[in-house]
Scaffold this motif. Structure first.
Motif, PDB file in Angstrom:
ATOM      1  N   MET A 109      57.704  22.446  -9.857  1.00  0.00           N
ATOM      2  CA  MET A 109      56.720  21.486  -9.346  1.00  0.00           C
ATOM      3  C   MET A 109      56.328  20.477 -10.417  1.00  0.00           C
ATOM      4  N   GLU A 110      56.460  20.858 -11.694  1.00  0.00           N
ATOM      5  CA  GLU A 110      56.183  19.922 -12.792  1.00  0.00           C
ATOM      6  C   GLU A 110      57.472  19.400 -13.411  1.00  0.00           C
ATOM      7  N   HIS A 111      58.486  20.280 -13.527  1.00  0.00           N
ATOM      8  CA  HIS A 111      59.746  19.851 -14.132  1.00  0.00           C
ATOM      9  C   HIS A 111      60.435  18.791 -13.281  1.00  0.00           C
ATOM     10  N   GLY A 112      60.408  18.973 -11.953  1.00  0.00           N
ATOM     11  CA  GLY A 112      61.104  18.055 -11.055  1.00  0.00           C
ATOM     12  C   GLY A 112      60.649  16.614 -11.202  1.00  0.00           C
ATOM     13  N   PRO A 113      59.358  16.339 -10.993  1.00  0.00           N
ATOM     14  CA  PRO A 113      58.874  14.955 -11.131  1.00  0.00           C
ATOM     15  C   PRO A 113      58.585  14.548 -12.568  1.00  0.00           C
ATOM     16  N   LYS A 114      58.887  15.453 -13.522  1.00  0.00           N
ATOM     17  CA  LYS A 114      58.641  15.172 -14.952  1.00  0.00           C
ATOM     18  C   LYS A 114      57.177  14.806 -15.207  1.00  0.00           C
ATOM     19  N   SER A 115      56.296  15.653 -14.709  1.00  0.00           N
ATOM     20  CA  SER A 115      54.858  15.360 -14.819  1.00  0.00           C
ATOM     21  C   SER A 115      54.175  16.096 -15.957  1.00  0.00           C
ATOM     22  N   TRP A 116      54.940  16.812 -16.794  1.00  0.00           N
ATOM     23  CA  TRP A 116      54.309  17.550 -17.888  1.00  0.00           C
ATOM     24  C   TRP A 116      53.607  16.617 -18.878  1.00  0.00           C
ATOM     25  N   ASP A 117      54.216  15.480 -19.161  1.00  0.00           N
ATOM     26  CA  ASP A 117      53.595  14.554 -20.120  1.00  0.00           C
ATOM     27  C   ASP A 117      52.215  14.129 -19.645  1.00  0.00           C
ATOM     28  N   HIS A 118      52.098  13.851 -18.351  1.00  0.00           N
ATOM     29  CA  HIS A 118      50.798  13.472 -17.800  1.00  0.00           C
ATOM     30  C   HIS A 118      49.808  14.629 -17.879  1.00  0.00           C
ATOM     31  N   LEU A 119      50.238  15.820 -17.485  1.00  0.00           N
ATOM     32  CA  LEU A 119      49.335  16.969 -17.481  1.00  0.00           C
ATOM     33  C   LEU A 119      48.873  17.320 -18.886  1.00  0.00           C
ATOM     34  N   ARG A 120      49.808  17.299 -19.833  1.00  0.00           N
ATOM     35  CA  ARG A 120      49.467  17.699 -21.203  1.00  0.00           C
ATOM     36  C   ARG A 120      48.631  16.640 -21.915  1.00  0.00           C
ATOM     37  N   ALA A 121      48.536  15.440 -21.336  1.00  0.00           N
ATOM     38  CA  ALA A 121      47.686  14.391 -21.908  1.00  0.00           C
ATOM     39  C   ALA A 121      46.256  14.449 -21.367  1.00  0.00           C
ATOM     40  N   LEU A 122      46.002  15.306 -20.396  1.00  0.00           N
ATOM     41  CA  LEU A 122      44.654  15.419 -19.838  1.00  0.00           C
ATOM     42  C   LEU A 122      43.683  15.979 -20.873  1.00  0.00           C
ATOM     43  N   PRO A 123      42.407  15.588 -20.796  1.00  0.00           N
ATOM     44  CA  PRO A 123      41.413  16.039 -21.788  1.00  0.00           C
ATOM     45  C   PRO A 123      40.924  17.468 -21.540  1.00  0.00           C
ATOM     46  N   LEU A 124      41.818  18.425 -21.617  1.00  0.00           N
ATOM     47  CA  LEU A 124      41.445  19.830 -21.497  1.00  0.00           C
ATOM     48  C   LEU A 124      42.474  20.649 -22.243  1.00  0.00           C
ATOM     49  N   PRO A 125      42.098  21.841 -22.704  1.00  0.00           N
ATOM     50  CA  PRO A 125      43.049  22.671 -23.448  1.00  0.00           C
ATOM     51  C   PRO A 125      44.309  22.931 -22.640  1.00  0.00           C
ATOM     52  N   ARG A 126      45.463  22.804 -23.290  1.00  0.00           N
ATOM     53  CA  ARG A 126      46.723  22.951 -22.573  1.00  0.00           C
ATOM     54  C   ARG A 126      46.908  24.345 -21.990  1.00  0.00           C
ATOM     55  N   TRP A 127      46.361  25.353 -22.681  1.00  0.00           N
ATOM     56  CA  TRP A 127      46.588  26.717 -22.213  1.00  0.00           C
ATOM     57  C   TRP A 127      46.033  26.923 -20.807  1.00  0.00           C
ATOM     58  N   ARG A 128      45.013  26.143 -20.436  1.00  0.00           N
ATOM     59  CA  ARG A 128      44.441  26.303 -19.100  1.00  0.00           C
ATOM     60  C   ARG A 128      45.434  25.902 -18.010  1.00  0.00           C
ATOM     61  N   LEU A 129      46.251  24.917 -18.303  1.00  0.00           N
ATOM     62  CA  LEU A 129      47.259  24.496 -17.333  1.00  0.00           C
ATOM     63  C   LEU A 129      48.233  25.636 -17.041  1.00  0.00           C
ATOM     64  N   TYR A 130      48.691  26.279 -18.112  1.00  0.00           N
ATOM     65  CA  TYR A 130      49.648  27.373 -17.950  1.00  0.00           C
ATOM     66  C   TYR A 130      48.974  28.630 -17.401  1.00  0.00           C
ATOM     67  N   ALA A 131      47.738  28.866 -17.825  1.00  0.00           N
ATOM     68  CA  ALA A 131      47.019  30.035 -17.319  1.00  0.00           C
ATOM     69  C   ALA A 131      46.783  29.919 -15.818  1.00  0.00           C
ATOM     70  N   ALA A 132      46.487  28.708 -15.343  1.00  0.00           N
ATOM     71  CA  ALA A 132      46.281  28.504 -13.911  1.00  0.00           C
ATOM     72  C   ALA A 132      47.552  28.821 -13.129  1.00  0.00           C
ATOM     73  N   LYS A 133      48.694  28.421 -13.680  1.00  0.00           N
ATOM     74  CA  LYS A 133      49.962  28.731 -13.014  1.00  0.00           C
ATOM     75  C   LYS A 133      50.199  30.241 -13.001  1.00  0.00           C
ATOM     76  N   ALA A 134      49.891  30.902 -14.119  1.00  0.00           N
ATOM     77  CA  ALA A 134      50.081  32.352 -14.190  1.00  0.00           C
ATOM     78  C   ALA A 134      49.200  33.070 -13.178  1.00  0.00           C
ATOM     79  N   VAL A 135      47.949  32.663 -13.064  1.00  0.00           N
ATOM     80  CA  VAL A 135      47.034  33.292 -12.107  1.00  0.00           C
ATOM     81  C   VAL A 135      47.544  33.105 -10.682  1.00  0.00           C
ATOM     82  N   CYS A 136      48.024  31.913 -10.370  1.00  0.00           N
ATOM     83  CA  CYS A 136      48.530  31.648  -9.021  1.00  0.00           C
ATOM     84  C   CYS A 136      49.765  32.498  -8.717  1.00  0.00           C
ATOM     85  N   VAL A 137      50.667  32.626  -9.688  1.00  0.00           N
ATOM     86  CA  VAL A 137      51.859  33.454  -9.490  1.00  0.00           C
ATOM     87  C   VAL A 137      51.458  34.901  -9.245  1.00  0.00           C
TER      88      VAL A 137
END
Length: 246
Positions: free
Chosen positions: A80-108
């Motif tokens: 969902m992120e690799h396909g549209p190449k949206s990681w650069d946008h997400l990782r530029a958001l003003p929040l700790p990066r680990w939260r992005l990955y933790a949210a994916k882990a919780v959802c899985v």
């Protein structure tokens, strides 16, 4: 610190999953097990205990469908992120990066937990429907939901190490090939080495070891799957938040 900063990315991830094929996967995998049990019932000539039907469904889930479902789900979540190449946008958001990955882990983990519950519910429904169509094979004994749910819960806990490894690989590499190779390879060796005593230490075999008759196998697989799984998951969050995706 409130939970709101983490809830925001979690809600976003849940909405992404809702618009993806994750819901279809969550229904399809348990449904296949239920359909198998249903037609097996119609082929039967004598009644079998509830324990046999629910045990068979749990074994199929832990042995094959769970590893393959985790492989597909983690690849889907990562794509969902690799396909549209949206990681650069997400990782530029003003929040700790680990939260992005933790949210994916919780959802899985949440989807896998729902699928585990669906295996029990759909199998019960399939067997009940089969008994209604063919009363001669009405299951015998009591339907011990607490026991079946406990076994499924231990399978989910023992699968944490496998889930963490699959998610780590899927999120680390933009190509879905490494994640699929790991998942298919792990499932393959799990199937061909079913009777190996060393299987208790193999992440892809840990869930099915919850059905073992030897207490040491159950306890070892559960302890390693849950304990090492938590460690690997934390390590994945730290590693991913510090690296760029290839």
């Amino acid at each position: 610190m409130t939970a709101a900063p983490f809830l925001a990315p979690l809600i976003v991830e849940a909405r992404k999953l809702n618009r993806s094929l994750a819901a279809l996967l969550a229904v399809a995998a348990p449904s296949l097990i239920a359909i198998f049990c249903f037609f097996n019932m119609l082929r039967g000539k004598a009644p079998q205990p509830w324990e046999m039907w629910m045990g068979s469904a749990s074994a199929i889930w832990a042995f094959f469908m769970l590893p393959m479902s985790v492989t597909a789900l983690t690849a889907l979540v990562a794509h969902m992120e690799h396909g549209p190449k949206s990681w650069d946008h997400l990782r530029a958001l003003p929040l700790p990066r680990w939260r992005l990955y933790a949210a994916k882990a919780v959802c899985v983990l949440a989807v896998v937990a729902l699928m585990s519950a669906a295996v029990l519910a759909m199998t019960w429904g399939a067997v009940t429907l089969g008994a209604a169509i063919k009363p001669a094979v009405q299951p015998t004994g009591a339907f011990d939901l607490a026991t079946y749910a406990g076994t499924m819960g231990r399978m989910f806990a023992a699968a944490l190490l496998m889930i963490a490894i699959q998610l780590w690989v899927a999120l680390r590499y933009a190509s879905f090939v490494p994640a699929l190779a790991v998942g298919i390879g792990g499932t393959f060796f799990s199937v061909v080495a079913t009777s190996a005593k060393q299987g208790v230490f193999f992440p892809w075999q840990m869930p099915v070891n919850m059905l073992a008759t030897e207490a040491w196998r159950v306890n070892t697989a559960l302890g390693l799957g849950l304990g090492l799984g938590a460690v690997v998951l934390v390590a994945a969050l730290v590693h991913l938040s510090r690296r760029e995706v290839l």
